[in-house]
Enzyme design. Structure first.
Site, PDB file in Angstrom:
ATOM      1  N   ASN A  81       7.599  25.855 -50.301  1.00  0.00           N
ATOM      2  CA  ASN A  81       6.638  26.202 -49.242  1.00  0.00           C
ATOM      3  C   ASN A  81       5.952  27.529 -49.539  1.00  0.00           C
ATOM      4  O   ASN A  81       4.765  27.692 -49.257  1.00  0.00           O
ATOM      5  CB  ASN A  81       7.317  26.230 -47.873  1.00  0.00           C
ATOM      6  CG  ASN A  81       7.460  24.832 -47.302  1.00  0.00           C
ATOM      7  OD1 ASN A  81       6.470  24.230 -46.874  1.00  0.00           O
ATOM      8  ND2 ASN A  81       8.677  24.295 -47.318  1.00  0.00           N
ATOM      9  N   MET A 128      17.085  30.807 -44.112  1.00  0.00           N
ATOM     10  CA  MET A 128      18.165  30.136 -43.393  1.00  0.00           C
ATOM     11  C   MET A 128      18.999  31.095 -42.540  1.00  0.00           C
ATOM     12  O   MET A 128      20.222  30.972 -42.461  1.00  0.00           O
ATOM     13  CB  MET A 128      19.037  29.361 -44.386  1.00  0.00           C
ATOM     14  CG  MET A 128      18.247  28.349 -45.210  1.00  0.00           C
ATOM     15  SD  MET A 128      17.164  27.272 -44.240  1.00  0.00           S
ATOM     16  CE  MET A 128      18.351  26.039 -43.745  1.00  0.00           C
ATOM     17  N   ARG A 129      18.325  32.037 -41.893  1.00  0.00           N
ATOM     18  CA  ARG A 129      19.010  32.957 -40.983  1.00  0.00           C
ATOM     19  C   ARG A 129      18.210  33.091 -39.708  1.00  0.00           C
ATOM     20  O   ARG A 129      16.982  32.958 -39.726  1.00  0.00           O
ATOM     21  CB  ARG A 129      19.183  34.334 -41.622  1.00  0.00           C
ATOM     22  CG  ARG A 129      20.124  34.295 -42.803  1.00  0.00           C
ATOM     23  CD  ARG A 129      20.322  35.670 -43.369  1.00  0.00           C
ATOM     24  NE  ARG A 129      21.149  35.576 -44.560  1.00  0.00           N
ATOM     25  CZ  ARG A 129      22.470  35.731 -44.576  1.00  0.00           C
ATOM     26  NH1 ARG A 129      23.132  36.007 -43.454  1.00  0.00           N
ATOM     27  NH2 ARG A 129      23.139  35.628 -45.700  1.00  0.00           N
ATOM     28  N   ASN A 145       7.534  29.767 -38.574  1.00  0.00           N
ATOM     29  CA  ASN A 145       8.575  29.067 -39.328  1.00  0.00           C
ATOM     30  C   ASN A 145       8.135  27.630 -39.566  1.00  0.00           C
ATOM     31  O   ASN A 145       7.413  27.056 -38.749  1.00  0.00           O
ATOM     32  CB  ASN A 145       9.885  29.066 -38.530  1.00  0.00           C
ATOM     33  CG  ASN A 145      11.021  28.383 -39.291  1.00  0.00           C
ATOM     34  OD1 ASN A 145      11.156  28.564 -40.498  1.00  0.00           O
ATOM     35  ND2 ASN A 145      11.811  27.580 -38.603  1.00  0.00           N
ATOM     36  N   HIS A 151       9.842  23.862 -40.102  1.00  0.00           N
ATOM     37  CA  HIS A 151      11.124  23.177 -39.922  1.00  0.00           C
ATOM     38  C   HIS A 151      10.950  21.691 -40.239  1.00  0.00           C
ATOM     39  O   HIS A 151       9.964  21.079 -39.817  1.00  0.00           O
ATOM     40  CB  HIS A 151      11.610  23.358 -38.482  1.00  0.00           C
ATOM     41  CG  HIS A 151      12.950  22.741 -38.265  1.00  0.00           C
ATOM     42  ND1 HIS A 151      14.123  23.335 -38.698  1.00  0.00           N
ATOM     43  CD2 HIS A 151      13.308  21.551 -37.711  1.00  0.00           C
ATOM     44  CE1 HIS A 151      15.140  22.543 -38.404  1.00  0.00           C
ATOM     45  NE2 HIS A 151      14.669  21.467 -37.800  1.00  0.00           N
ATOM     46  N   ASP A 183      11.035  32.472 -31.999  1.00  0.00           N
ATOM     47  CA  ASP A 183      11.593  33.279 -30.913  1.00  0.00           C
ATOM     48  C   ASP A 183      13.086  33.463 -31.185  1.00  0.00           C
ATOM     49  O   ASP A 183      13.558  33.169 -32.282  1.00  0.00           O
ATOM     50  CB  ASP A 183      11.290  32.651 -29.537  1.00  0.00           C
ATOM     51  CG  ASP A 183      11.963  31.301 -29.361  1.00  0.00           C
ATOM     52  OD1 ASP A 183      12.854  30.947 -30.172  1.00  0.00           O
ATOM     53  OD2 ASP A 183      11.612  30.593 -28.397  1.00  0.00           O
ATOM     54  N   GLY A 225      15.654  31.866 -30.249  1.00  0.00           N
ATOM     55  CA  GLY A 225      16.485  30.664 -30.392  1.00  0.00           C
ATOM     56  C   GLY A 225      16.439  30.113 -31.803  1.00  0.00           C
ATOM     57  O   GLY A 225      15.736  30.625 -32.678  1.00  0.00           O
ATOM     58  N   ASP A 248      15.004  27.454 -33.922  1.00  0.00           N
ATOM     59  CA  ASP A 248      13.941  26.447 -34.014  1.00  0.00           C
ATOM     60  C   ASP A 248      13.410  26.054 -32.638  1.00  0.00           C
ATOM     61  O   ASP A 248      13.121  24.877 -32.383  1.00  0.00           O
ATOM     62  CB  ASP A 248      14.452  25.202 -34.773  1.00  0.00           C
ATOM     63  CG  ASP A 248      15.017  25.554 -36.134  1.00  0.00           C
ATOM     64  OD1 ASP A 248      14.425  26.396 -36.821  1.00  0.00           O
ATOM     65  OD2 ASP A 248      16.065  24.994 -36.519  1.00  0.00           O
ATOM     66  N   GLU A 272       5.024  19.210 -45.324  1.00  0.00           N
ATOM     67  CA  GLU A 272       5.205  20.655 -45.093  1.00  0.00           C
ATOM     68  C   GLU A 272       4.168  21.449 -45.880  1.00  0.00           C
ATOM     69  O   GLU A 272       3.537  22.370 -45.349  1.00  0.00           O
ATOM     70  CB  GLU A 272       6.608  21.099 -45.522  1.00  0.00           C
ATOM     71  CG  GLU A 272       7.713  20.588 -44.631  1.00  0.00           C
ATOM     72  CD  GLU A 272       9.071  21.196 -44.999  1.00  0.00           C
ATOM     73  OE1 GLU A 272       9.933  21.222 -44.123  1.00  0.00           O
ATOM     74  OE2 GLU A 272       9.265  21.640 -46.145  1.00  0.00           O
TER      75      GLU A 272
HETATM   76  C1  GAR Z   1      12.087  23.274 -46.097  1.00  0.00           C
HETATM   77  O1  GAR Z   1      12.186  21.888 -46.018  1.00  0.00           O
HETATM   78  C2  GAR Z   1      12.094  23.903 -44.725  1.00  0.00           C
HETATM   79  O2  GAR Z   1      11.483  23.115 -43.775  1.00  0.00           O
HETATM   80  C3  GAR Z   1      13.566  24.031 -44.470  1.00  0.00           C
HETATM   81  O3  GAR Z   1      14.107  24.455 -45.690  1.00  0.00           O
HETATM   82  C4  GAR Z   1      13.333  23.892 -46.742  1.00  0.00           C
HETATM   83  C5  GAR Z   1      12.980  24.986 -47.728  1.00  0.00           C
HETATM   84  O4  GAR Z   1      12.378  24.453 -48.861  1.00  0.00           O
HETATM   85  N1  GAR Z   1      13.833  24.965 -43.422  1.00  0.00           N
HETATM   86  C6  GAR Z   1      14.760  24.797 -42.494  1.00  0.00           C
HETATM   87  O5  GAR Z   1      15.512  23.848 -42.451  1.00  0.00           O
HETATM   88  C7  GAR Z   1      14.795  25.906 -41.440  1.00  0.00           C
HETATM   89  N2  GAR Z   1      15.561  25.524 -40.304  1.00  0.00           N
HETATM   90  P1  GAR Z   1      11.559  25.377 -49.869  1.00  0.00           P
HETATM   91  O6  GAR Z   1      12.473  26.553 -50.251  1.00  0.00           O
HETATM   92  O7  GAR Z   1      11.302  24.487 -51.037  1.00  0.00           O
HETATM   93  O8  GAR Z   1      10.308  25.832 -49.186  1.00  0.00           O
END
Ligand code: GAR
Length: 178
Positions: free
Chosen positions: A11, A75-76, A92, A94, A126, A128, A130, A159
């Site tokens: 991403n 992931m935090r 973000n 998701h 925010d 919470g 997601d 995405e």
């Molecule tokens: C993505 O699919 C993103 O949506 C997810 O982690 C992946 C990262 O991929 N995020 C979450 O699950 C957040 N809750 P990337 O490092 O290839 O962008």
């Protein structure tokens, strides 16, 4: 803008392809994360801030002059003082149609739930997990023979399409003084 991530950085790559030098900093909590390699290849400064109780304060210390913070596989949970310093300025992505399947492994949750479709969501961050206001979503079908990997790959195509669009819309709103 600054991009925060913990993973492979696909991403980040999609944002970089759209905004180029508009991304001035990449921060990761994982020293070996692919996002750091991709950022270095793009010539963007990188910083590693490992987890800990004051992680968000340490991250905030690096964000002077930043207009928008994009979480890309970070992931935090984002906490104070970072949240209040960037009101409606932290986004973000998701991998589900929020409010469905928040948290970890959203694509696995969709398969285990027997969902006929899933997708991805860009939202404001925010306090919470997601839960912030939705900005943009895209749907993808869940196929009968999908594995977590094939579904996640299909979601990621979307995405990479919608994250730049959502960021563009937010930058336009910031410019308009929202
Ligand atoms: C993505 O699919 C993103 O949506 C997810 O982690 C992946 C990262 O991929 N995020 C979450 O699950 C957040 N809750 P990337 O490092 O290839 O962008």
């Amino acid at each position: 803008m600054a991009v925060l991530g913990s993973g492979t950085g696909s991403n980040f790559q999609a944002l970089y392809e759209e905004f180029g030098a508009g991304i001035v900093l990449v921060i990761s909590d994982r020293p070996g994360a692919g996002i750091l390699e991709k950022a270095k290849r793009a010539g963007i400064p990188t910083i590693v801030e490992k987890g800990g109780p004051d992680l968000c304060a340490r991250i905030l210390g690096h964000l002077e002059g930043i207009d928008l913070v994009c979480l890309a596989g970070f992931m935090r949970l984002v906490k104070e003082p970072l949240l209040s310093a960037f009101p409606r300025r932290i986004l973000n992505i998701h991998p589900s149609l929020l409010p469905k399947y928040p948290g970890l492994g959203a694509w696995v949750q969709a398969i285990e739930d027997g969902a006929g479709e899933s997708g991805c969501t860009v939202h404001y961050v925010d306090a919470g997990m997601d839960t912030g206001e939705l900005i943009l979503q895209a749907r993808v079908p869940v196929l009968r023979d999908d594995t977590p990997e094939t579904l996640h790959a299909r979601i990621q195509v979307e995405e990479h399409r919608i994250y730049p669009l959502a960021v563009k819309a937010c930058l336009a709103a910031i410019k308009d003084g929202e």
